[in-house]
Scaffold this motif. Structure first.
Motif, mmCIF file in Angstrom:
data_model
loop_
_atom_site.group_PDB
_atom_site.id
_atom_site.type_symbol
_atom_site.label_atom_id
_atom_site.label_comp_id
_atom_site.label_asym_id
_atom_site.label_seq_id
_atom_site.Cartn_x
_atom_site.Cartn_y
_atom_site.Cartn_z
ATOM 1 N N ILE A 1 1.982 6.326 -0.025
ATOM 2 C CA ILE A 1 0.730 6.274 0.719
ATOM 3 C C ILE A 1 0.630 4.961 1.494
ATOM 4 C CG2 ILE A 1 -0.495 7.795 -0.868
ATOM 5 C CD1 ILE A 1 -1.899 5.261 -1.982
ATOM 6 N N ASN A 2 -0.094 5.017 2.597
ATOM 7 C CA ASN A 2 -0.390 3.798 3.339
ATOM 8 C C ASN A 2 -1.782 3.908 3.937
ATOM 9 O OD1 ASN A 2 -0.357 4.426 6.406
ATOM 10 N ND2 ASN A 2 1.475 5.471 5.640
ATOM 11 N N SER A 3 -2.346 2.751 4.261
ATOM 12 C CA SER A 3 -3.609 2.726 5.006
ATOM 13 C C SER A 3 -3.330 1.934 6.276
ATOM 14 C CB SER A 3 -4.710 2.060 4.179
ATOM 15 O OG SER A 3 -4.308 0.771 3.752
ATOM 16 N N LEU A 4 -2.732 2.590 7.215
ATOM 17 C CA LEU A 4 -2.149 2.083 8.457
ATOM 18 C C LEU A 4 -0.699 1.689 8.202
ATOM 19 C CD1 LEU A 4 -4.940 -0.063 10.150
ATOM 20 C CD2 LEU A 4 -4.546 2.404 10.248
ATOM 21 N N ASP A 5 0.142 2.085 9.105
ATOM 22 C CA ASP A 5 1.581 1.845 8.986
ATOM 23 C C ASP A 5 1.866 0.347 8.966
ATOM 24 O OD1 ASP A 5 4.210 2.615 8.774
ATOM 25 O OD2 ASP A 5 4.520 2.765 10.930
ATOM 26 N N SER A 6 2.972 -0.029 8.340
ATOM 27 C CA SER A 6 3.348 -1.440 8.239
ATOM 28 C C SER A 6 4.852 -1.536 8.063
ATOM 29 C CB SER A 6 2.642 -2.097 7.046
ATOM 30 O OG SER A 6 3.097 -1.520 5.827
ATOM 31 N N GLU A 7 5.387 -2.733 8.205
ATOM 32 C CA GLU A 7 6.811 -2.942 7.967
ATOM 33 C C GLU A 7 7.174 -2.587 6.539
ATOM 34 O OE1 GLU A 7 8.170 -6.802 9.052
ATOM 35 O OE2 GLU A 7 7.480 -6.677 11.127
ATOM 36 N N THR A 8 6.313 -2.921 5.599
ATOM 37 C CA THR A 8 6.582 -2.611 4.188
ATOM 38 C C THR A 8 6.640 -1.111 3.975
ATOM 39 O OG1 THR A 8 5.462 -4.646 3.500
ATOM 40 C CG2 THR A 8 5.794 -2.957 1.817
ATOM 41 N N ASN A 9 5.705 -0.386 4.555
ATOM 42 C CA ASN A 9 5.698 1.070 4.427
ATOM 43 C C ASN A 9 6.987 1.675 4.982
ATOM 44 O OD1 ASN A 9 4.297 3.756 4.106
ATOM 45 N ND2 ASN A 9 4.599 3.760 6.318
ATOM 46 N N ARG A 10 7.397 1.232 6.167
ATOM 47 C CA ARG A 10 8.604 1.788 6.786
ATOM 48 C C ARG A 10 9.855 1.436 5.969
ATOM 49 N NH1 ARG A 10 5.624 0.157 11.278
ATOM 50 N NH2 ARG A 10 6.812 -1.772 11.528
#
Length: 278
Positions: free
Chosen positions: A231-240
């Motif tokens: 899950i994410n709350s807006l995409d980020s480098e960590t999420n990717r």
């Protein structure tokens, strides 16, 4: 064959495809911004909500599904001959489950089973995927209820937050813990214990937070046939980077952006990993 209806709330973060596949009824919680109210998943996006806060607007608040909403939905399906399994966010995190219990009492029925997953998002998500598959295979009502309860207990979570300001303002964690996140780039690592959010550790910087998430994935055996929920709350480098790690290891996953209700408490750039452990 029994007619079984799955009902949940919007903190389950189910995709439209899965809602359709398993014919799940989702009741939305509500986001309040100043004098305006929005049903979760309708009318306002996470980006718009966060931008309003950054521009000095009122801090959003949330409210549970109310008993009358549950009553009306339960009655609809009971009148159609369904037995209902209602699966919800931890009672320690929202009053939604209590509203469901009140509605069941109003209807004086034994054909509604209410389950406190003691979790949120991916915990409910994976429990409902398991339940949906069982219903499609013709499993009995007691078997499905037991599977949901068992699955919810076996889902493991690790999440990292870019800021804990939102959780602290929403009262989900002590303000003293919330202050840690802004100190020297500290990134708290949060899990769930007994239905409550708990800080498991804290690391300095996004790189170490990412390393912790990767280690969590590597060290949590996933049940055969299950996928990881990211899950994410807006995409980020960590999420990717988490998604790339899963792809490199050949692990199936669902990538989900949380709704505005969870986004209010998580703040932007949350990344959480849910694994149904083997």
């Amino acid at each position: 064959m029994e007619k079984i209806k799955l009902i949940t709330d919007s903190t389950s973060d189910l995709t439209p495809e899965l809602i359709k596949k398993y014919d799940i009824h989702v009741l939305p919680l509500t986001v309040h911004i100043g004098s305006q109210s929005f049903k979760d998943g309708e009318s306002i996006s996470l980006e718009e909500m966060y931008q309003g806060v950054l521009n000095g607007g009122p801090f959003p608040t949330t409210s549970q599904v109310n008993p009358q909403e549950f009553h009306d939905v339960y009655k609809q399906y009971l009148d159609e001959g369904y037995k209902i399994i209602s699966v919800h966010i931890s009672s320690h995190l929202s009053g939604t489950l209590q509203s469901a219990v009140i509605a069941k009492d109003m209807l004086e029925t034994e054909d509604v089973t209410i389950i406190d997953t003691e979790g949120v998002s991916g915990v409910i998500f994976l429990s409902l995927v398991e339940a949906g598959e069982m219903i499609l295979r013709g499993k009995s009502f007691p078997e499905v209820v037991e599977a949901i309860q068992k699955t919810a207990k076996e889902v493991k979570l690790l999440a990292t937050f870019d800021t804990l300001e939102f959780l602290a303002k929403g009262g989900r964690i002590p303000k003293s813990v919330g202050a840690i996140g802004g100190f020297l780039g500290i990134k708290p690592l949060i899990s769930l214990k007994d239905g409550k959010l708990e800080m498991m550790d804290k690391v300095r910087g996004n790189k170490k937070a990412l390393s912790a998430l990767k280690a969590f994935i590597d060290n949590t055996p996933v049940r055969e046939g299950s996928k990881v929920v990211v899950i994410n709350s807006l995409d980020s480098e960590t999420n990717r980077a988490v998604i790339k790690h899963l792809e490199d290891k050949g692990i199936g996953y669902y990538e989900i952006q949380v709704g505005c209700v969870l986004g209010v408490h998580a703040g932007p750039k949350l990344v959480g990993v849910f694994c149904l452990s083997a």
